[in-house]
Scaffold this active site. Structure first.
Site, PDB file in Angstrom:
ATOM      1  N   CYS A  34      -1.376   0.841   7.434  1.00  7.52           N
ATOM      2  CA  CYS A  34      -2.813   0.536   7.566  1.00  7.52           C
ATOM      3  C   CYS A  34      -3.203  -0.703   6.758  1.00  7.52           C
ATOM      4  CB  CYS A  34      -3.669   1.726   7.128  1.00  7.52           C
ATOM      5  SG  CYS A  34      -3.441   3.208   8.144  1.00  7.52           S
ATOM      6  N   ARG A  35      -3.319  -0.564   5.450  1.00  7.54           N
ATOM      7  CA  ARG A  35      -3.915  -1.632   4.644  1.00  7.54           C
ATOM      8  C   ARG A  35      -3.022  -2.844   4.448  1.00  7.54           C
ATOM      9  NH1 ARG A  35      -5.126   2.198  -0.238  1.00  7.54           N
ATOM     10  NH2 ARG A  35      -3.199   3.056   0.658  1.00  7.54           N
ATOM     11  N   SER A  36      -1.784  -2.625   3.983  1.00  9.54           N
ATOM     12  CA  SER A  36      -0.964  -3.814   3.660  1.00  9.54           C
ATOM     13  C   SER A  36      -0.529  -4.596   4.901  1.00  9.54           C
ATOM     14  CB  SER A  36       0.220  -3.460   2.754  1.00  9.54           C
ATOM     15  OG  SER A  36       1.105  -2.560   3.359  1.00  9.54           O
ATOM     16  N   ASN A  80       2.291   1.524   4.362  1.00  6.48           N
ATOM     17  CA  ASN A  80       2.596   0.255   5.058  1.00  6.48           C
ATOM     18  C   ASN A  80       2.308   0.340   6.559  1.00  6.48           C
ATOM     19  OD1 ASN A  80       5.452  -1.957   5.594  1.00  6.48           O
ATOM     20  ND2 ASN A  80       3.357  -2.507   5.126  1.00  6.48           N
ATOM     21  N   ASP A 105      -8.153   3.721   1.262  1.00  9.07           N
ATOM     22  CA  ASP A 105      -7.224   4.137   2.307  1.00  9.07           C
ATOM     23  C   ASP A 105      -8.015   4.670   3.514  1.00  9.07           C
ATOM     24  OD1 ASP A 105      -5.248   5.184   3.852  1.00  9.07           O
ATOM     25  OD2 ASP A 105      -4.306   6.342   2.239  1.00  9.07           O
ATOM     26  N   CYS A 153       0.866  -1.184   0.000  1.00  5.48           N
ATOM     27  CA  CYS A 153       0.000   0.000   0.000  1.00  5.48           C
ATOM     28  C   CYS A 153       0.903   1.235   0.000  1.00  5.48           C
ATOM     29  CB  CYS A 153      -0.972  -0.016   1.177  1.00  5.48           C
ATOM     30  SG  CYS A 153      -0.200   0.033   2.814  1.00  5.48           S
TER      31      CYS A 153
HETATM   32  P1  4NP Z   1      -1.799   2.870   4.121  1.00  9.57           P
HETATM   33  O1  4NP Z   1      -2.400   4.258   4.687  1.00  9.57           O
HETATM   34  O2  4NP Z   1      -1.244   3.150   2.743  1.00  9.57           O
HETATM   35  O3  4NP Z   1      -2.965   1.969   4.101  1.00  9.57           O
HETATM   36  O4  4NP Z   1      -0.713   2.458   5.100  1.00  9.57           O
HETATM   37  C1  4NP Z   1      -1.660   5.443   4.725  1.00  9.57           C
HETATM   38  C2  4NP Z   1      -0.824   5.692   5.781  1.00  9.57           C
HETATM   39  C3  4NP Z   1      -0.092   6.863   5.828  1.00  9.57           C
HETATM   40  C4  4NP Z   1      -0.216   7.784   4.804  1.00  9.57           C
HETATM   41  C5  4NP Z   1      -1.045   7.522   3.741  1.00  9.57           C
HETATM   42  C6  4NP Z   1      -1.756   6.348   3.691  1.00  9.57           C
HETATM   43  N1  4NP Z   1       0.505   8.991   4.856  1.00  9.57           N
HETATM   44  O5  4NP Z   1       0.338   9.831   3.952  1.00  9.57           O
HETATM   45  O6  4NP Z   1       1.292   9.203   5.772  1.00  9.57           O
END
Ligand code: 4NP
Length: 151
Positions: free
Chosen positions: A14-16, A12, A123, A9
């Site tokens: 939240c989702r992945s 790294n 997200d 994702c």
């Molecule tokens: P993820 O979510 O891609 O599911 O881990 C996010 C976590 C942090 C950010 C964006 C998406 N960020 O911009 O910091």
């Protein structure tokens, strides 16, 4: 054959990592031995534990994410993985842009390979707890479908 599955994702956190933990959990419930890992296309959160909201949502479903740490995806991952799953179209485009010749072809996690309708795992980072529940619902269904394809 040992499967090496990488979820990717953006951050790294939240989702992945949630997909990593869910697939590992479901595989162990089925007695399947798989290597599962996750990474982010971005580097902002490298070394950090998953988002506390992701940890809490997974814990409520009996899944432990505490020991996971964020890392950034690398070109070597394309030669090491047997499956590489992107959580959304933007992640997939970023992966395609760095894919080496002969490297594994990344695919969306939601889609034919997981017996789910094609689409994205949204997200949840900027939303509330409900977004994390929805994320886990999608991931659990796709993970179940994917494990069926390995049997
Ligand atoms: P993820 O979510 O891609 O599911 O881990 C996010 C976590 C942090 C950010 C964006 C998406 N960020 O911009 O910091």
């Amino acid at each position: 054959m040992k499967y090496r599955i990488l979820f990717v994702c953006l951050g790294n956190i939240c989702r992945s990592p949630s997909a990593e933990a869910v697939l590992r959990h479901q595989a162990s419930q089925r007695g399947l031995s798989v290597d599962v890992d996750s990474a982010g296309t971005g580097n902002w959160h490298v070394g950090q534990a998953p988002d506390s909201r992701a940890i809490a949502a997974a814990a409520a479903r009996g899944i432990d994410m505490h020991s996971l740490r964020a890392r950034q995806v690398s070109v070597a991952d394309f030669n090491h993985s047997t499956h590489m799953f992107a959580m959304d179209q933007s992640n997939l485009a970023d992966l395609m842009a760095m894919r080496p010749e002969g490297g594994i072809m990344p695919a969306l996690f939601l889609g034919p390979a997981t017996h789910t309708p094609p689409g994205e795992v949204p997200d949840p980072y900027y939303g509330g707890a409900q977004g994390f529940e929805h994320m886990l619902d999608l991931i659990e269904a796709a993970s179940r479908g994917f494990l069926q394809t390995l049997n």
